[in-house]
Design a protein around this motif. Sequence first.
Motif, PDB file in Angstrom:
ATOM      1  N   GLN A 147     -14.003   5.701   1.776  1.00  0.00           N
ATOM      2  CA  GLN A 147     -14.009   5.026   3.378  1.00  0.00           C
ATOM      3  C   GLN A 147     -14.516   5.556   4.178  1.00  0.00           C
ATOM      4  O   GLN A 147     -15.448   6.727   4.546  1.00  0.00           O
ATOM      5  CB  GLN A 147     -12.219   4.174   3.199  1.00  0.00           C
ATOM      6  N   HIS A 189     -10.602   8.273  -1.287  1.00  0.00           N
ATOM      7  CA  HIS A 189     -10.501   6.952  -0.518  1.00  0.00           C
ATOM      8  C   HIS A 189      -8.412   6.493  -0.283  1.00  0.00           C
ATOM      9  O   HIS A 189      -7.948   6.402   0.427  1.00  0.00           O
ATOM     10  CB  HIS A 189     -10.899   4.858  -0.751  1.00  0.00           C
ATOM     11  N   TRP A 217      -4.386   6.581   2.657  1.00  0.00           N
ATOM     12  CA  TRP A 217      -5.176   6.166   2.530  1.00  0.00           C
ATOM     13  C   TRP A 217      -6.279   6.466   3.193  1.00  0.00           C
ATOM     14  O   TRP A 217      -5.249   6.896   4.445  1.00  0.00           O
ATOM     15  CB  TRP A 217      -5.823   4.306   3.106  1.00  0.00           C
ATOM     16  N   TYR A 240       1.341  -1.204  -7.290  1.00  0.00           N
ATOM     17  CA  TYR A 240      -0.349  -0.985  -6.571  1.00  0.00           C
ATOM     18  C   TYR A 240      -1.058  -1.224  -7.578  1.00  0.00           C
ATOM     19  O   TYR A 240      -0.590  -0.138  -8.828  1.00  0.00           O
ATOM     20  CB  TYR A 240      -0.212   0.155  -5.546  1.00  0.00           C
ATOM     21  N   TYR A 246      -7.599 -11.724   5.011  1.00  0.00           N
ATOM     22  CA  TYR A 246      -8.207 -10.540   4.911  1.00  0.00           C
ATOM     23  C   TYR A 246      -9.634 -10.518   5.141  1.00  0.00           C
ATOM     24  O   TYR A 246      -9.120 -10.878   6.650  1.00  0.00           O
ATOM     25  CB  TYR A 246      -7.971 -10.554   3.389  1.00  0.00           C
ATOM     26  N   ARG A 288      -5.428 -12.810   0.678  1.00  0.00           N
ATOM     27  CA  ARG A 288      -6.069 -12.159  -0.428  1.00  0.00           C
ATOM     28  C   ARG A 288      -7.011 -12.350  -1.168  1.00  0.00           C
ATOM     29  O   ARG A 288      -7.254 -13.963  -1.441  1.00  0.00           O
ATOM     30  CB  ARG A 288      -4.497 -11.253  -1.381  1.00  0.00           C
ATOM     31  N   TRP A 329     -14.781  -1.317  -1.721  1.00  0.00           N
ATOM     32  CA  TRP A 329     -13.508  -0.728  -1.139  1.00  0.00           C
ATOM     33  C   TRP A 329     -14.103   0.422   0.210  1.00  0.00           C
ATOM     34  O   TRP A 329     -13.028   0.797   0.771  1.00  0.00           O
ATOM     35  CB  TRP A 329     -12.560  -0.660  -2.013  1.00  0.00           C
ATOM     36  N   TYR A 377     -12.156 -10.059  -7.035  1.00  0.00           N
ATOM     37  CA  TYR A 377     -11.370  -8.278  -8.445  1.00  0.00           C
ATOM     38  C   TYR A 377     -12.424  -8.276  -9.593  1.00  0.00           C
ATOM     39  O   TYR A 377     -12.288  -6.941 -10.010  1.00  0.00           O
ATOM     40  CB  TYR A 377      -9.682  -8.818  -9.110  1.00  0.00           C
ATOM     41  N   TYR A 407       0.820  -1.311  -0.114  1.00  0.00           N
ATOM     42  CA  TYR A 407       0.031   0.195   0.294  1.00  0.00           C
ATOM     43  C   TYR A 407       0.931   1.185  -0.489  1.00  0.00           C
ATOM     44  O   TYR A 407       1.057   1.606   0.561  1.00  0.00           O
ATOM     45  CB  TYR A 407      -0.634   0.182   1.280  1.00  0.00           C
TER      46      TYR A 407
HETATM   47  C1  DGY Z   1      -6.567  -3.212  -1.177  1.00  0.00           C
HETATM   48  O1  DGY Z   1      -5.589  -2.792  -2.162  1.00  0.00           O
HETATM   49  O2  DGY Z   1      -6.842  -4.377  -1.027  1.00  0.00           O
HETATM   50  C2  DGY Z   1      -6.525  -1.697  -0.327  1.00  0.00           C
HETATM   51  O3  DGY Z   1      -7.571  -2.729   1.047  1.00  0.00           O
HETATM   52  C3  DGY Z   1      -7.704  -1.529  -1.735  1.00  0.00           C
HETATM   53  O4  DGY Z   1      -8.267  -0.274  -0.625  1.00  0.00           O
END
Ligand code: DGY
Length: 434
Positions: free
Chosen positions: A106, A70, A32, A80, A356, A200, A163, A206, A28
């Motif tokens: 968020q 967010h 955020w 990313y 997760y 994940r 999200w 996704y 990340y």
């Molecule tokens: C992710 O990329 O998993 C983030 O949590 C999206 O906000």
Amino acid sequence: MKNLQKEAIHVLNNNWKDGFSIPCANLYPFQWFWDSGLIAIGFAHFDMKKAEAEIETLLDAQWENGFIPHIIFHTDSDSYFPGPDFHRSDLHPESSKKYKSTGMTQPPVTGFVLEELYRISSNKEATLNFLKTVIDKVYFNHEYFYKNRDPKGEGLVYIYHNWESGTDNSPIWDDIWDTMNPPEYTFERRDTTHVDASQRPSKREYDHYLYIIDIAKEHNYNDEKIAELSPFLVQDPLFNSMLIKSNESLIKIYQLIGGHDEKVKQLQKWQEKSITNFNKKLFDEELGVYVHYDLRNENPLRYISSSSFSPLYANIPSKEQASSLVKVMMDKFGNENQYLCASFDPTNERFNPKKYWRGPVWINLNWILFNGLSQYGFKDIAQRVKQDTIEILENNGFYEYFDSRKEIHDTGKAGYGGNNFSWSAALLIDLLNR
Ligand code: DGY
């Protein structure tokens, strides 16, 4: 204990990028929204300037309509996905001209974070002066929510993407995925190069995530169009609890500052309606907890998750409702083999303690529950949440999420997702000082 706090401070300082913090390296690499707010609470204990800068930078990315995104993409990192070129916030006519961002938001934690900074501050006057410079932006953000995210005028705002919930791949959303059939996207995942794929979301998940964004983009992130067309439209008890708690904090801070009667009156109006309808619509008598409501398909999503207990923090439940929440929490999540508090019902077949938001313990939810339980006088259980949290972090380090099964912790490998995770460190510091 002292060392743990020192390590936490180290984590926060390492993730500080001159004006804002990343949640953790690689996985990340940007700012955020709700991470930033919770991180500021940690900084407030040892570096108020950074806490203030964190909030200022976040609010600097606010759109002209009050919306706060967010993710704020401060850099062009390619570690990313999906990045700024996928999200295209520039499509919205009122988006920030200064920062690229996502077009979703968020949980609105900023209001109560401001109150936390004031509580923690050893120089109340200086902190109040800081709050005066930012509070109107947070108010404007709440106005955005009530004006644009509450099509039926219920005082309950919707989220249009998983999200936005913060609880990204909760099993609760499976019911919504069942109503959709998105195309198979071709893309290169980045998260699974940093973290084991078993921890994940799946590729198919996704596809759903990207598809909802594509629908919003087709309409330049127009709120009315999203409300009309998004296949995901949910009234989330966690999200609304964060907003309601933040309303309460804004009222207190405006009253401290003085002379903001109109805003206070408006906040009180929102509060009254929100809390009444929250209890009417989201409390499930049979389950004895709060649940999500699917506004698109008009039905409640009757699952128990850590979000189900979060209204305690916003003073929403009656005494009886609070007792019912605690009973369910202890019956289903709190037996001696489990750490408090799993993110999803451990007795449900969809529970997965490694993946997760499908079961693991999260430090931010524990912090919210610790506060909520304390407010309602459940001191012993609050204490257990605090002790569990400290023990988990001591045994594993500052991971993003943790296995809820105690037996796994004997191996010292019960931490999952990103490591040196900012809010795990920040909220630990706060808990240690309570
Ligand atoms: C992710 O990329 O998993 C983030 O949590 C999206 O906000």
